[in-house]
Design an enzyme around this catalytic site. Structure first.
Site, PDB file in Angstrom:
ATOM      1  N   LYS A 153       0.830  -1.222   0.000  1.00 40.51           N
ATOM      2  CA  LYS A 153       0.000   0.000   0.000  1.00 40.51           C
ATOM      3  C   LYS A 153       0.859   1.264   0.000  1.00 40.51           C
ATOM      4  CE  LYS A 153      -3.482  -0.692  -0.424  1.00 40.51           C
ATOM      5  NZ  LYS A 153      -4.130  -1.114  -1.704  1.00 40.51           N
ATOM      6  N   ARG A 236       5.882   4.349   2.858  1.00 35.92           N
ATOM      7  CA  ARG A 236       4.802   5.305   3.082  1.00 35.92           C
ATOM      8  C   ARG A 236       4.648   5.531   4.579  1.00 35.92           C
ATOM      9  NH1 ARG A 236      -1.502   3.958   1.417  1.00 35.92           N
ATOM     10  NH2 ARG A 236      -2.450   5.930   2.123  1.00 35.92           N
ATOM     11  N   SER A 244      -4.666   1.999   5.388  1.00 30.72           N
ATOM     12  CA  SER A 244      -4.908   1.609   4.001  1.00 30.72           C
ATOM     13  C   SER A 244      -4.877   0.088   3.851  1.00 30.72           C
ATOM     14  CB  SER A 244      -3.852   2.241   3.087  1.00 30.72           C
ATOM     15  OG  SER A 244      -4.059   1.885   1.742  1.00 30.72           O
TER      16      SER A 244
END
Length: 446
Positions: A153, A236, A244
């Site tokens: 993700k 991230r 997410s």
């Protein structure tokens, strides 16, 4: 007192009253001479027809019995049939004479000069990243030169899709390969892994499986087979990544009331409907007085990037063949990101802006496939209301984000130090400068 009845008829089964069955070529009818007692069958035409029908019925019954018996035997044979052990086949294809180690010069993730092409049945100890295997009756297959190995993700799918358009690259295994993270036997690399990378023109191959980064066993297996492979990690903000990932698994039907995660515990009942509620995510993390207590779930541990990169380096991967991309910053200018990746790989520059794209119903930039199939897919994705509903969760709760930020503050600080000092040979994008390596959005609680 006997009478002879002579007639022409199709081939009939033998009986106790039969004396001979002379044959004629060309599929002609047979002559049959039957001897019957005058009390049994009359010599009239009607009697001849009845006798012939009797023999035909007997023949049909015999043939039906034969077919039924054969079918029954075949059924029991298949019922008891067991295929040959797969491992035996793999062993035959894998082991054998191992050629001398071939030394090649590498630049980044590519091979300088002629690509090594090994012929015949080659053992795992003789190959490395980028090596091609040429076997009879099979297309040329080349092991990957680099792997987009994480994080989940963090836009790894976007990068995989764009790189596939480069004329020197060939993507293997579809969206994700998932070989090393679900590995049962490394010796299956020839029959299971290598077949993902058929490339008749000996292009540089790669794969994308973000589940490799947090999996120490997978990383060890990668190093055992292709130790010179280059690894790309897109990272991230771990708090956003965790939420997410939660919604991703929810759309896959893996979260149940409780909430319970099907990949980590036994579940019963019906899965939660996507998109899942942020309150359920906070309950799953068991946030208590601002502290995340369910710290062993993969949704949380997969954001501990410093530990994961340390594991990669400890296994022996060369720092010079590692690229860490900060997704939030990099994705602000996708063209520059792609140019940087291509340059790091040592490939010729490619104009990715020339690719045909479209915007899907979620506002994401997607590549358009050629032909009528590409048009149909683009039209569907532009107007897919169901996709919009399932991909539109409510924002992460403020209390949950604060708890996650507090949990990740120390690991993020450790990652900053690692990339700036100890692992200074690891390539980072955007490039290191005077400021912090990690994006400012990661530092809410540091």
């Amino acid at each position: 007192d006997q009478r002879q009845i002579d007639f022409r008829a199709p081939a009939l089964p033998r009986s106790s009253t039969q004396t001979c069955w002379p044959r004629r070529s060309g599929g002609q009818h047979l002559h049959a001479v039957l001897l019957v007692r005058s009390s049994g069958i009359r010599s009239s035409g009607m009697g001849s027809n009845e006798t012939r029908k009797a023999f035909l019925r007997a023949a049909f019954r015999r043939r039906a019995a034969f077919v039924a018996t054969a079918a029954l035997l075949a059924f029991f044979f298949l019922l008891d049939f067991k295929p040959a052990e797969t491992q035996t086949k793999i062993a035959t294809a894998t082991y054998g004479a191992c050629p001398d180690k071939i030394e090649v010069t590498r630049r980044g993730a590519t091979i300088a000069g002629a690509r090594p092409i090994l012929k015949g049945k080659v053992c795992a100890q003789a190959v490395d990243a980028g090596f091609c295997i040429d076997e009879p009756k099979k297309p040329l297959r080349c092991l990957p030169s680099f792997i987009v190995a994480g994080a989940q993700k963090a836009a790894t799918g976007w990068l995989r899709q764009r790189l596939a358009a480069h004329p020197s690259l060939a993507q293997g295994g579809g969206k994700e390969v998932h070989y090393f993270d679900k590995l049962q036997n490394l010796h299956e690399w020839r029959s299971t892994y290598l077949d993902n990378f058929a490339t008749p023109s000996a292009l540089i191959t790669y794969e994308k499986t973000p589940d490799y980064l947090p999996n120490a066993t997978a990383l060890k297996s990668i190093y055992s087979l292709i130790p010179s492979v280059s690894l790309i990690f897109m990272l991230r903000d771990p708090s956003s990544r965790a939420y997410s990932a939660y919604q991703h698994h929810c759309r896959k039907g893996r979260f149940y009331e409780g909430p319970k995660f099907a990949l980590e515990e036994d579940v019963t009942g019906r899965p939660l409907a996507a998109p899942c509620a942020p309150e359920d995510f906070e309950a799953f993390l068991r946030v208590d007085k601002g502290v995340v207590t369910n710290t062993q779930t993969r949704l949380v541990t997969w954001g501990l990037y410093a530990d994961q990169i340390k594991q990669v380096r400890a296994l022996g991967f060369d720092d010079a063949r590692l690229l860490v991309i900060m997704s939030e910053t990099a994705m602000k200018d996708p063209s520059k990101l792609l140019d940087a990746v291509v340059q790091w790989l040592g490939l010729e520059r490619f104009d990715f802006s020339s690719l045909r794209t479209f915007t899907d119903a979620l506002g994401r930039d997607q590549l358009r496939e050629p032909g009528i199939t590409g048009w149909a897919k683009a039209t569907y994705m532009r107007h897919n209301a169901m996709m919009v509903r399932r991909h539109s969760p409510r924002p992460l709760l403020t209390s949950t984000r604060a708890a996650l930020d507090a949990f990740y503050a120390a690991p993020n600080a450790e990652l900053e130090t690692l990339l700036r000092t100890a692992a200074d040979r690891v390539a980072v994008y955007p490039a290191r400068g005077a400021g912090a390596v990690l994006p400012a959005s990661w530092s809410r609680n540091s």
